[in-house]
Design a protein around this motif. Structure first.
Motif, PDB file in Angstrom:
ATOM      1  N   LYS A  85       0.819  -1.217   0.000  1.00  0.00           N
ATOM      2  CA  LYS A  85       0.000   0.000   0.000  1.00  0.00           C
ATOM      3  C   LYS A  85       0.852   1.267   0.000  1.00  0.00           C
ATOM      4  O   LYS A  85       0.351   2.376   0.095  1.00  0.00           O
ATOM      5  CB  LYS A  85      -0.921   0.009   1.230  1.00  0.00           C
ATOM      6  CG  LYS A  85      -1.950  -1.107   1.205  1.00  0.00           C
ATOM      7  CD  LYS A  85      -2.834  -1.041   2.432  1.00  0.00           C
ATOM      8  CE  LYS A  85      -3.861  -2.144   2.415  1.00  0.00           C
ATOM      9  NZ  LYS A  85      -4.652  -2.181   3.652  1.00  0.00           N
TER      10      LYS A  85
ATOM     11  N   VAL B 106       3.461   4.186  -1.383  1.00  0.00           N
ATOM     12  CA  VAL B 106       3.755   4.836  -2.659  1.00  0.00           C
ATOM     13  C   VAL B 106       5.157   4.447  -3.083  1.00  0.00           C
ATOM     14  O   VAL B 106       6.012   4.116  -2.259  1.00  0.00           O
ATOM     15  CB  VAL B 106       3.640   6.382  -2.598  1.00  0.00           C
ATOM     16  CG1 VAL B 106       2.207   6.800  -2.368  1.00  0.00           C
ATOM     17  CG2 VAL B 106       4.558   6.977  -1.552  1.00  0.00           C
ATOM     18  N   GLU B 107       5.413   4.477  -4.391  1.00  0.00           N
ATOM     19  CA  GLU B 107       6.710   4.053  -4.899  1.00  0.00           C
ATOM     20  C   GLU B 107       7.763   5.156  -4.700  1.00  0.00           C
ATOM     21  O   GLU B 107       8.855   4.902  -4.246  1.00  0.00           O
ATOM     22  CB  GLU B 107       6.589   3.687  -6.388  1.00  0.00           C
ATOM     23  CG  GLU B 107       7.872   3.167  -7.027  1.00  0.00           C
ATOM     24  CD  GLU B 107       8.396   1.873  -6.412  1.00  0.00           C
ATOM     25  OE1 GLU B 107       7.610   1.134  -5.768  1.00  0.00           O
ATOM     26  OE2 GLU B 107       9.602   1.613  -6.555  1.00  0.00           O
ATOM     27  N   HIS B 108       7.392   6.393  -5.040  1.00  0.00           N
ATOM     28  CA  HIS B 108       8.391   7.454  -5.077  1.00  0.00           C
ATOM     29  C   HIS B 108       8.263   8.418  -3.907  1.00  0.00           C
ATOM     30  O   HIS B 108       7.274   8.412  -3.188  1.00  0.00           O
ATOM     31  CB  HIS B 108       8.306   8.203  -6.409  1.00  0.00           C
ATOM     32  CG  HIS B 108       8.818   7.372  -7.550  1.00  0.00           C
ATOM     33  ND1 HIS B 108      10.128   6.978  -7.633  1.00  0.00           N
ATOM     34  CD2 HIS B 108       8.190   6.826  -8.617  1.00  0.00           C
ATOM     35  CE1 HIS B 108      10.291   6.244  -8.724  1.00  0.00           C
ATOM     36  NE2 HIS B 108       9.134   6.134  -9.341  1.00  0.00           N
TER      37      HIS B 108
END
Lengths: 361, 361
Positions: free
Chosen positions: B237, B239-241
Motif C-alpha cells: 500500500k 507509494v513508490e516514489h
C-alpha cells in the motif's frame, strides 16, 4: 509575486488508493493512504515566531561567530558552510516517535574533506551522530565468523608488552592519514563542527549561520547537502504524550515546511555563493524540479541527484548551463577510492572563484 | 478468545483538536491532527505472508544457530537474546522518509555488559548504528573551544616518535578495560552481534532467533528492550516514489503493527524466560498498561518505565508481585558510574535461576 506560496493542486500522489470511509473491520480493507492536501504553507518568519528557540542555539552561534571573525580578519581563505545529514520531525511533545529523512551524511562528510583539501575553511553543520569528515572511513567493521557487524573497538588492540591500547596493524596506515589530516584541520582552524537534530534546531541554526557568514560577502559558500523534512507538526498542535496504539490505526496530518531557501538567498546571505541539492527517486521529476528551484529562488547552483544513482551521477543546474558529472566504470576500476564528491567540489571551487571575481569587479 | 485483537475504542487522543474540513487557506487553521481509528489489526502470521523476507535474514539465522548450538552442546551457561534500539517504518518503497522510534539503545547495550559479567552468553540483536556494549562508552567527545562535538578520532593521536596511531593518554585506562572485556567476550563466544533496521527486519529476525533459542528450553531468556514501532504502512500500500510537497500538507494513514508477543510466548519460545518492556510518557498509564500486558500474554516479567525517569526508576511486574527498582541520589553520588541496568540484570538473573529450578523439577 511571492514564489514561496505554491499553487494549490488537488492531485493525489501516484499509486495511492482512493480514501475510503473509516471503521472497516476487515484487515484487507484497512486504509494506508498517503495523500497531500491543498493547504497553504506558512511563511518562514511565522515558523520562527511559532516555534521555541532551541536550547543550544546561542552556544553554536558564538562558535560560528568566532570562527567567521577569525577568517574575516586573519586569513583570506574561502569559507563554506556545509549542512549534512537528515532532520527529524517529532510526532509527540515528549518525543517517543519521529519522522526522519534518509541520510547517513556521506555527501556532506566527504565534501568537507575535499573542501579542506582545496583550501577552504569548513563549518560542518551536521545531524548529531551522522557521518563526519575523516572519521567516516571508520564505520562498523564487518566481521566474518562471529558477528555481522563490529564496533569501533574492533580497530583497537591491547599491546601485550606495554598494555597500551593502539590501533591494529591492519588499520594503522589509514588511521594515520585520517588522524593527521583531521588534527591539522582543527589546528589550522579550518574545521568547525556544530550539530542539529530536529527540523527546528536546523532551521534556527541555518538562519544564524548564514547571517553570520554574510559578513564575508562572496567569499562565503553555502553548500546545503542536508536532507531537510518537507512536512512537520507545529509544536502547539502536537499531542503531549506517546500516541497510543490500543485504538487501532493512526492518521497523521502534517503541515508543509516553509521554503527557507527564499529568505536565505534574499535576506540572510544575499552576497554568498549558494548551492542547493534536489534529491528525487523518480527520474522524470528530477531535472524539471531542479530547474524550477533555481528559477524560483535565483541562487547560483542546484545539484540534482537520484536516490539510486547519486554516488555516480549528479546534474549541475546553473543560470548559464546544465551539465552532468559522472564517475565512469573505468574511473572506478582504476581508482576504487575515487568519490564523486571530489569532482563536485573541484567544479564548485572553479564556479565559486569565478563568482568572487565577477562580484568584486 | 483471541487476545491479539484489542477492543475498538472510539476515544481520540489527549490534546487533539477535532478534525476539521480540509482546504482552509488561513495558516492558523491548518490541521495537525493525530488521531486513532477503530481498525482491526492483522494477525502476526498475516504480517509474515504480506511482507517480503529481508535479504540478510538467512545469514543472521545461520550465525544464531551456530551460536546457540555451541552453547547447547559445549557450555552450560544461560543464554539471553537482547533486542535493542528502535525500528524504522519506511513511508515510501524507495525510502527517502521513515518513522523512527526514539531509542539510542542505551538500555540494551548496558544490559548486555551486565549479562556477560553475570556469566550469560548474549545474542545482541540491535538496530544498526545504535549503541553497542563496551563501545557505547566512547561516543562523540565534547570539545570545548573549537567544536561542540568531536569524533572517534578525538580519542586517538599519532605518536611523534614511532608515527603509530594510539589512544590518547587520557583515555588509555577506560579503553583498556573496554577493549579487553569486549575481546574476551568474543573469544569465549559469549557475544554475538546481529543487526536490524526496519520493523520488517526486526520481526522476521525475532521470530527466527526465538525459535532457535527455544531448543535451549528454560536456560534461554528473551530481553525485549528494543523500541518497536506500533504503526506501519504495508509494503503493497506504499507509494513508490518520494512524497511530493508541492501540493500542500500531508495525511498519513497507518495500520497497527500486530502484537507479536503472543506468538513469541505461545509458539516461538514457549519454554523461555521472557521479559518485555513498556515505555510510556504518561505516569497514569504506565502501571495499568504494564499489568495488562502481563495478563494478556502470560509471560514472566514486564518492566515498566517512563521516558523521563527511565534511567533512575523502573517497575517490575511479575505474576507474583510488583516492585520498584530505583537508583537513589545517594547511590549515584557514591558511585557516579552506577547504572540501573546493573540492578535490573542482577534481579533478572535471580528470577531466571528460580524459573530454571522450578521448570526443571
Amino acid at each position: 509575486m511571492d514564489h514561496s506560496v505554491p499553487t494549490p493542486h488537488p492531485e493525489t500522489l501516484p499509486s495511492v488508493p482512493p480514501k475510503q470511509g473509516g471503521g472497516s473491520r476487515t484487515p484487507t480493507t484497512c486504509q494506508s493512504v498517503l495523500e497531500s492536501r491543498p493547504f497553504e504553507q506558512i511563511d518562514p518568519d511565522t515558523y520562527f515566531t511559532m516555534n521555541p528557540t532551541p536550547p543550544h542555539l546561542s552556544g553554536n552561534e558564538a562558535l560560528i561567530e568566532e570562527f567567521v571573525q577569525h577568517h574575516q580578519f586573519r586569513t583570506s581563505c574561502p569559507v563554506v558552510l556545509i549542512t549534512s545529514g537528515g532532520t527529524i520531525v517529532p510526532l509527540e511533545n515528549q518525543t517517543v516517535r519521529f519522522i526522519d529523512n534518509f541520510s547517513a551524511g556521506t555527501r556532506g562528510a566527504a565534501s568537507a574533506e575535499y573542501f579542506i583539501a582545496q583550501g577552504y575553511a569548513v563549518i560542518f553543520m551536521h545531524r548529531e551522530r551522522s557521518l563526519q569528515p575523516f572519521a567516516r572511513h571508520f564505520g562498523p567493521v564487518t566481521l566474518t565468523s562471529q558477528s555481522t557487524r563490529g564496533t569501533l573497538l574492533d580497530y583497537l588492540m591491547v599491546d601485550p608488552d606495554t598494555r597500551e591500547v593502539k590501533v591494529k596493524p591492519d588499520y594503522q596506515a589509514d588511521m594515520y592519514q585520517a588522524v593527521s589530516r583531521y588534527q591539522k584541520a582543527l589546528q589550522e582552524r579550518r574545521l568547525l563542527m556544530v550539530t542539529f537534530t530536529t527540523l527546528s534546531d536546523y532551521l534556527f541554526l541555518l538562519r544564524s549561520a548564514t547571517r553570520c557568514l554574510s559578513t564575508l560577502g562572496p567569499r562565503a559558500m553555502c553548500y546545503l547537502a542536508a536532507a531537510v523534512s518537507d512536512f512537520f507538526i507545529p509544536a502547539q498542535k502536537m499531542v503531549e504524550h506517546k500516541i497510543q496504539s490500543a485504538d487501532g490505526g493512526l492518521t497523521l496530518t502534517m503541515d508543509q515546511v516553509p521554503k527557507f531557501l527564499r529568505p536565505l538567498v534574499y535576506e540572510w546571505a544575499p552576497r554568498s555563493f549558494i548551492v542547493s541539492f534536489k534529491l528525487e527517486t523518480d527520474p522524470k521529476l528530477l531535472i524539471p524540479k531542479a530547474k524550477h528551484a533555481l528559477t524560483r529562488y535565483g541562487h547560483q547552483v542546484v545539484i540534482g541527484n537520484l536516490l539510486t544513482s547519486r554516488k555516480r551521477t549528479v546534474t549541475f543546474i546553473t543560470p548559464e548551463h546544465d551539465f552532468v558529472i559522472h564517475l565512469s566504470e573505468e574511473e572506478c576500476l582504476q581508482n576504487p577510492d575515487l568519490e564523486i564528491e571530489a569532482k563536485i567540489v573541484a567544479q564548485l571551487t572553479e564556479l565559486h572563484r569565478a563568482f568572487i571575481d565577477t562580484t568584486e569587479k
